[in-house]
Design an enzyme around this catalytic site. Structure first.
Site, mmCIF file in Angstrom:
data_model
loop_
_atom_site.group_PDB
_atom_site.id
_atom_site.type_symbol
_atom_site.label_atom_id
_atom_site.label_comp_id
_atom_site.label_asym_id
_atom_site.label_seq_id
_atom_site.Cartn_x
_atom_site.Cartn_y
_atom_site.Cartn_z
ATOM 1 N N HIS A 63 0.863 -1.177 0.000
ATOM 2 C CA HIS A 63 0.000 0.000 0.000
ATOM 3 C C HIS A 63 0.902 1.230 0.000
ATOM 4 C CE1 HIS A 63 -2.905 2.936 1.614
ATOM 5 N NE2 HIS A 63 -3.865 2.092 1.277
ATOM 6 N N ASP B 143 2.910 -4.536 8.188
ATOM 7 C CA ASP B 143 1.667 -3.792 8.002
ATOM 8 C C ASP B 143 0.520 -4.788 8.128
ATOM 9 O OD1 ASP B 143 -0.621 -2.595 7.016
ATOM 10 O OD2 ASP B 143 0.283 -1.857 5.161
ATOM 11 N N LYS C 227 -10.952 -1.060 10.393
ATOM 12 C CA LYS C 227 -11.047 -2.269 9.574
ATOM 13 C C LYS C 227 -11.409 -3.490 10.430
ATOM 14 C CE LYS C 227 -7.549 -0.555 6.326
ATOM 15 N NZ LYS C 227 -8.394 -0.174 5.200
ATOM 16 N N GLN D 67 -4.710 -5.234 6.889
ATOM 17 C CA GLN D 67 -5.643 -6.162 6.255
ATOM 18 C C GLN D 67 -5.721 -7.501 6.981
ATOM 19 O OE1 GLN D 67 -7.717 -5.356 3.821
ATOM 20 N NE2 GLN D 67 -6.855 -3.304 3.721
ATOM 21 N N CYS E 173 -4.647 2.464 -3.878
ATOM 22 C CA CYS E 173 -3.422 2.943 -3.202
ATOM 23 C C CYS E 173 -2.279 1.951 -3.371
ATOM 24 C CB CYS E 173 -3.689 3.219 -1.732
ATOM 25 S SG CYS E 173 -4.816 4.590 -1.440
#
Length: 391
Positions: free
Chosen positions: A109, A186, A212, A189, A350
């Site tokens: 991202h 990261d 999220k 997700q 993104c």
């Protein structure tokens, strides 16, 4: 929200990778904070301040347990994954020199690319990029070959927001640590969809976002190993993150407050605790199994559509399907699907370097959550087929 109608059609919400919908318990927690406990935290001896502080610190402990951090000192509240990555890039960047190298992947991202580029402009840091294979998996041989004497950091996504690929981050961390290189993951997700154990992964940093994870917006978490956080300089200065201040010198507060400057989003943080309770009650393993079953069903349904191209076919994949049909522009497909009641995401997501890797300017993305259904998937497939026949 999920009972709304769009242009007279029942809403089918398939944009969960961007943000998830919010259960009533989280909304109730927000309301309760505003109605009964709104006072600034950590700064008052009065009852309201103590109540608000207790709720914030209770959430910190819930986060610690959710990701299996060693202590609450390693749990820093941020505004989201993006701020967490920027915090690490800024603070770890102070330890880097001109010519140092940082490894990222081709599927990152922009939030895990641009902060390192900004650092590179200040210190001439070079990005080294792990390539993505056609099926959406990383080339791990190429990854290992990128390490050299100048490698100082690795920053990688746990799960691609475009391809759904769940990367073998534990193995990648092991490789990096053999070269004495720290790793940031990261987890924006991954955290909503699978169990996370930062001690088992042995990552040095892990960033995630509440919105999220069925929680409020404007709240995130950065996990960091205490040994690194103690060495790092603060990302921002201000109230709360100090121990003593004179015009000549400042000493900083103990962890984790050293990195939490200013008034936090304490209402949202308290509500994030309710979201974690909600996820724990459902069970992260159960959520992962449910979403995997939905992914398999959706993939089967969409593959039957003539002209369908699905991007990302890794064996270990989250509930994300990015696709194009024939030569239909992703925006056109998304706009017409919206008129039929389907909330999908379109464009480059993104992740422009990844789009360039596949030779496209954008994709349509349907991202699932446990509250989606087989009926919704069948209706999506029928709607895509209907739209494709219009072109």
């Amino acid at each position: 929200m999920l009972n709304r109608a769009i242009d007279g059609k029942p809403l089918v919400y398939l944009d969960n990778a961007a943000t998830s919908q919010t259960p009533e318990c989280v909304v109730d927690a927000i309301t309760q904070m505003y109605h009964g406990h709104k006072a600034n935290v950590h700064r008052g001896v009065h009852t309201l301040s103590q109540e608000a502080t207790d709720r914030v610190e209770a959430t910190r402990e819930k986060v610690r347990g959710f990701i299996n951090a060693h202590s609450i000192e390693e749990v820093i509240f941020t505004r989201g994954t993006t701020e967490g990555i920027n915090l690490v890039a800024s603070s770890m960047g102070e330890m880097m020199c001109n010519g140092d190298e940082i490894i990222v992947t081709e599927m990152e991202h922009h939030s895990n690319i641009v902060p390192w580029q900004l650092l590179g402009q200040r210190k001439r840091i070079r990005l080294r990029v792990v390539p993505v294979r056609d099926d959406g998996t990383l080339d791990l041989d190429a990854y290992e070959d990128l390490f050299g004497d100048s490698t100082r950091f690795v920053s990688i996504t746990h799960m691609s927001n475009v391809l759904g690929t769940v990367n073998p981050v534990k193995k990648m961390i092991e490789i990096a640590h053999r070269h004495n290189v720290p790793v940031l993951v990261d987890g924006a997700q991954a955290a909503p969809h699978m169990p996370i154990d930062v001690q088992d992964l042995d990552c040095d940093f892990y960033a995630l976002s509440a919105h999220k994870m069925y929680g409020p917006t404007g709240v995130g978490v950065l996990y960091g190993k205490k040994s690194w956080l103690e060495r790092m300089t603060p990302y921002q200065g201000g109230g709360e993150m100090i121990s003593t201040v004179t015009f000549g010198h400042t000493t900083f507060a103990a962890l984790p407050f050293k990195f939490e400057a200013g008034t936090p989003h304490f209402v949202g943080i308290a509500a994030f605790g309710a979201a974690i309770d909600y996820l724990n009650e459902l069970g992260m393993s159960e959520i992962a199994a449910r979403e995997h079953e939905l992914l398999c069903y959706a993939t089967q349904q969409l593959r039957a559509i003539p002209g369908m191209r699905i991007y990302g076919e890794a064996e270990d994949k989250g509930a994300v399907i990015s696709f194009l049909v024939n030569d239909i522009n992703s925006y056109d497909m998304g706009l017409l699907l919206d008129k039929l009641g389907f909330a999908v995401r379109t464009g480059h997501h993104c992740a422009q370097p990844l789009m360039a890797r596949y030779g496209v300017t954008g994709m349509v993305r349907a991202s699932l959550a446990f509250y989606n259904t087989h009926d919704e998937i069948e209706r999506l497939a029928a709607a895509i087929a209907r739209v494709s026949q219009m072109f």
